[in-house]
Write an enzyme that holds these catalytic residues in place. Structure first.
Site, mmCIF file in Angstrom:
data_model
loop_
_atom_site.group_PDB
_atom_site.id
_atom_site.type_symbol
_atom_site.label_atom_id
_atom_site.label_comp_id
_atom_site.label_asym_id
_atom_site.label_seq_id
_atom_site.Cartn_x
_atom_site.Cartn_y
_atom_site.Cartn_z
ATOM 1 C CE LYS A 162 -3.921 -1.655 0.143
ATOM 2 N NZ LYS A 162 -3.298 -3.860 -0.059
ATOM 3 C CD GLU A 248 -4.145 6.151 3.665
ATOM 4 O OE1 GLU A 248 -3.037 5.988 3.202
ATOM 5 O OE2 GLU A 248 -5.765 5.906 3.872
ATOM 6 C CG HIS A 283 -13.363 -0.851 8.017
ATOM 7 N ND1 HIS A 283 -14.090 0.507 7.757
ATOM 8 C CD2 HIS A 283 -13.277 -1.624 9.355
ATOM 9 C CE1 HIS A 283 -13.588 0.707 9.280
ATOM 10 N NE2 HIS A 283 -13.342 0.473 9.747
ATOM 11 N NE ARG A 341 -8.195 -9.841 -4.197
ATOM 12 C CZ ARG A 341 -9.698 -8.806 -3.710
ATOM 13 N NH1 ARG A 341 -10.889 -9.499 -4.574
ATOM 14 N NH2 ARG A 341 -9.590 -8.820 -2.416
#
Length: 744
Positions: A162, A248, A283, A341
């Protein structure tokens, strides 16, 4: 107008020139993305069709891949663990290979590659989850001469890290969420970075996905505890390196909008529209739709453009999804991550584009060019309306969406058509294991517009019947009826925002109890002539033979967590007046209401069903009602009623003397495991006084951490299990001291 393809190509070249080796993988393992692109482009005639395939996955995605492979004449081989030996994906192919007793064997890359080589299999499809985004596994397949049906290992590595992906996106001009993506990972340093970003912040594993290893931290005080929890969950889900965290800015009113991209090895890349996946719990997505609602065309096309740039920036090949956060307050969007994917929700894009993305994967992996241009795809999207996917999960929304597991005692699904599709991994009689993700199926519908698609989704959900474990089907129906959802007013906090509406208790009408009693009476009359009944509601245990009785009395306790009457006891008295002719009286315990009487009711059941099921058609004075009644053979007193598109769960109430004689009274003042689980840690000590809502035990199920909180204030008498213990659903975890003056 400037060509999107030309713009993307220019940005791709400049971005690739700046690419460097990712930190987590040695340079020798992955060729540079640019070199790979040039190698592909130099030979456009090297097409070698795939003829044999190993599906390195399980469940519905393995079955879905196998269907397309069969349609293309590709010989398939599947894999299974001991838990999955009787699973549908293990049975769908005449060639299926055992992985052994460990439920984690789908992650054993070296063994899976060795099996493919041993059996002379040409290609391997990883599905989603497990090894699908593991660049080492993709490289191992390539090194072994096996075609990996997915992107190049280098592109997967770039996007899978990430932190690294944010660097590449920033260089390519794709906007990213402000935050810290660096190598310094001590708790103090991460806390300092969080202070710089400003609370609330989002903690996310660099290897994260599916909401695992992700925590929203709203205040500085909870940062360290949330960091520890996120790291533990990420390590369990993704293995070594999963504990590396990003910090973040947390967008307060975010929408989750993602773009389905597809690229071939000749530098062509298309966007097959976007999907809005904002309706989530923990989430994790539960509803996905395309096109995204309330999105202007300028922003929509900009998202498509940025997604294609992102894919080309890493030399991507195959199916991928570029995920963005869209800030509802400002209208800005930011790159979040790329899933390298096929996504769980890919059928939504297939519905609105009229494509088979698995077929595209096979063709591109074989060396073919993309079947459609961007213009052709956009024309299809204009014509084909809207599509929505609902994930059918084994879980209990009323109990915090706790996962569930168990046998599918009864499973009846909607009729499929061109516009109604079901991708499932289970059939009736199968067991949903706690060892894996609890998704039972995906229901996908299409309509000429969004409003039509929503209505068709609700109608299809009303036909979906499951008994044997908890599901989210009733909750999904409420979502489809939510005015805010219908208007398109969605965000990732949608469920919390509309919690009161979505979890408002439903009323169980008296017709449900009447039908339950009529169905039970009919099944007892049928059974009593064949098998003597030995239960408390049977013919000979103080009630007389059912076939000789003119009146029968049944008592039901409502055990439906979503019902306003949960726990209430309702009595149904049935008097037979003639052949299939009855009077039914419904009385609610403790109610001052006058009992409801249904007179001259004509009721008849459908013959030839299993003994645990009754299909009943009843003519009430003002309506005809069709009902399905299911009794769980493992829990004889549990009765499930499906009527008018709603599910109601009841329990036959035992006579008090019978309950006492068999010791059936439930243990009071205790907390039990809501699902099969592993004890991670006890948060309290014996003898400690706790307040209602305090954390008692942290458990793990399906790789998700769950905190069990106290339902009451009191003193902990006993902790029944220690760290590492494996517990079944219903196992007592914590016992409280009886309050003074309580019953012994």
């Amino acid at each position: 107008m400037r060509s999107i393809k030309r713009t993307s190509h220019r940005l791709r070249v400049s971005a690739l020139g700046a690419s460097t080796t990712p930190r987590l993988f040695p340079p020798a393992v992955y060729p540079s993305s640019a070199a790979t692109q040039v190698a592909y482009s130099s030979n456009t005639t090297n097409v070698k069709p795939i003829t044999s395939l190993l599906i390195a996955n399980r469940g519905e995605i393995a079955l879905r891949i196998a269907r397309t492979a069969a349609a293309m004449g590709i010989r398939t081989t599947t894999l299974y663990t001991d838990v999955d030996a009787q699973a549908q994906h293990a049975r769908c192919s005449p060639n299926s290979l055992a992985l052994g007793p460990s439920s984690s064997s789908y992650l054993d890359g070296p063994r899976i590659v060795a099996l493919a080589r041993q059996h002379g299999i040409q290609a391997l499809h990883p599905g989603y989850g497990f090894l699908s985004e593991n660049p080492g596994f993709a490289q191992a397949c390539e090194d072994a001469g096996i075609v990996f049906v997915g992107p190049p290992a280098r592109a997967m590595a770039d996007m899978g890290d990430k932190a690294r992906s944010k660097e590449i996106m920033t260089a390519a001009g794709v906007p990213c969420v402000p935050g810290y993506h660096g190598a310094e990972q001590s708790p103090d340093q991460l806390l300092a970075r969080a202070r710089e970003v400003g609370f609330p912040v989002l903690l996310k594993s660099v290897k994260g996905g599916g909401g695992k290893g992700m925590r929203i931290v709203r205040t500085e005080d909870e940062f360290v505890a949330q960091l520890r929890s996120a790291r533990a969950e990420a390590r369990a889900s993704f293995g070594e390196g999963g504990e590396v965290m990003l910090v973040e800015r947390y967008v307060q009113r975010p929408r989750h909008v993602e773009v389905q991209v597809f690229a071939d090895r000749y530098g062509n890349c298309v966007a097959l529209g976007e999907r809005d996946c904002s309706v989530q719990r923990r989430h994790q997505k539960i509803l996905e739709e395309s096109p995204a609602p309330l999105l202007d065309d300028v922003t929509r096309k900009d998202l498509w453009d940025k997604a294609r740039i992102a894919a080309l920036a890493v030399g991507y090949v195959g199916a991928g999804t570029v995920e963005f956060i869209l800030d509802r307050e400002t209208g800005e969007f930011f790159f979040m991550e790329m899933n390298t994917r096929l996504q769980v929700e890919h059928p939504v894009s297939e519905m609105v584009t009229g494509t088979d993305l698995v077929e595209w994967q096979f063709r591109v992996a074989a060396g073919e060019r993309l079947p459609l241009t961007q213009d052709e795809i956009e024309a299809r999207i204009e014509e084909r309306g809207a599509a929505i996917e609902a994930r059918i999960y084994a879980e209990n929304p009323e109990k915090g969406f706790f996962p569930d597991s168990g046998k599918l005692v009864h499973l009846s699904t909607p009729q499929t058509s061109e516009d109604v599709r079901i991708d499932a991994g289970f059939v009736e009689g199968d067991t949903v294991s706690e060892a894996y993700d609890g998704m039972i199926a995906k229901l996908i519908v299409r309509g000429k517009d969004r409003e039509t698609a929503i209505r068709k989704m609700e109608l299809a959900l009303r036909e979906y019947e499951v008994v044997g474990l908890s599901t989210n089907i009733e909750f999904l129906k409420k979502l489809c009826r939510s005015p805010a959802f219908i208007e398109g007013d969605v965000e990732t906090g949608f469920i919390d925002k509309w919690r009161d509406e979505l979890f408002s208790p439903k009323h169980t009408n008296n017709g449900v109890f009447a039908q339950a009693a009529l169905g039970l009476l009919n099944s007892q009359i049928t059974r009593v002539s064949r098998v003597p009944s030995d239960g408390p509601h049977g013919g000979s245990l103080g009630f007389g033979e059912a076939s000789n009785q003119s009146e029968r009395v049944f008592a039901f306790r409502v055990r439906d967590d979503s019902s306003a009457e949960e726990g209430d006891v309702v009595q149904a008295s049935v008097t037979q007046r003639g052949n299939n002719l009855f009077n039914v009286t419904i009385s609610r315990q403790g109610s001052s209401e006058t009992p409801t009487v249904f007179e001259n009711v004509v009721s008849e059941s459908q013959p030839g069903l299993a003994s645990s099921k009754t299909k009943l058609t009843t003519f009430f004075p003002l309506a005809r009602i069709d009902t399905t009644l299911v009794r769980n053979p493992d829990k004889e007193n549990d009765v499930t009623v499906f009527q008018l598109g709603e599910k109601t769960e009841l329990q036959l109430v035992e006579p008090a003397w019978f309950e006492k004689a068999l010791g059936l009274k439930e243990a009071a003042a205790s907390v039990v495991a809501p699902m099969p689980c592993k004890i991670l840690r006890n948060e309290v000590k014996e003898g400690e006084r706790v307040e209602k809502g305090a954390a008692l035990v942290v458990i793990e199920s399906m790789k998700m951490e769950t905190v069990i909180r106290s339902p009451q204030s009191g003193v902990v008498k006993k902790l029944a299990h220690k760290e590492g213990d494996i517990c079944k659903a219903g196992t007592v975890l914590v016992l409280f001291e009886e309050p003074e003056g309580g019953d012994a």
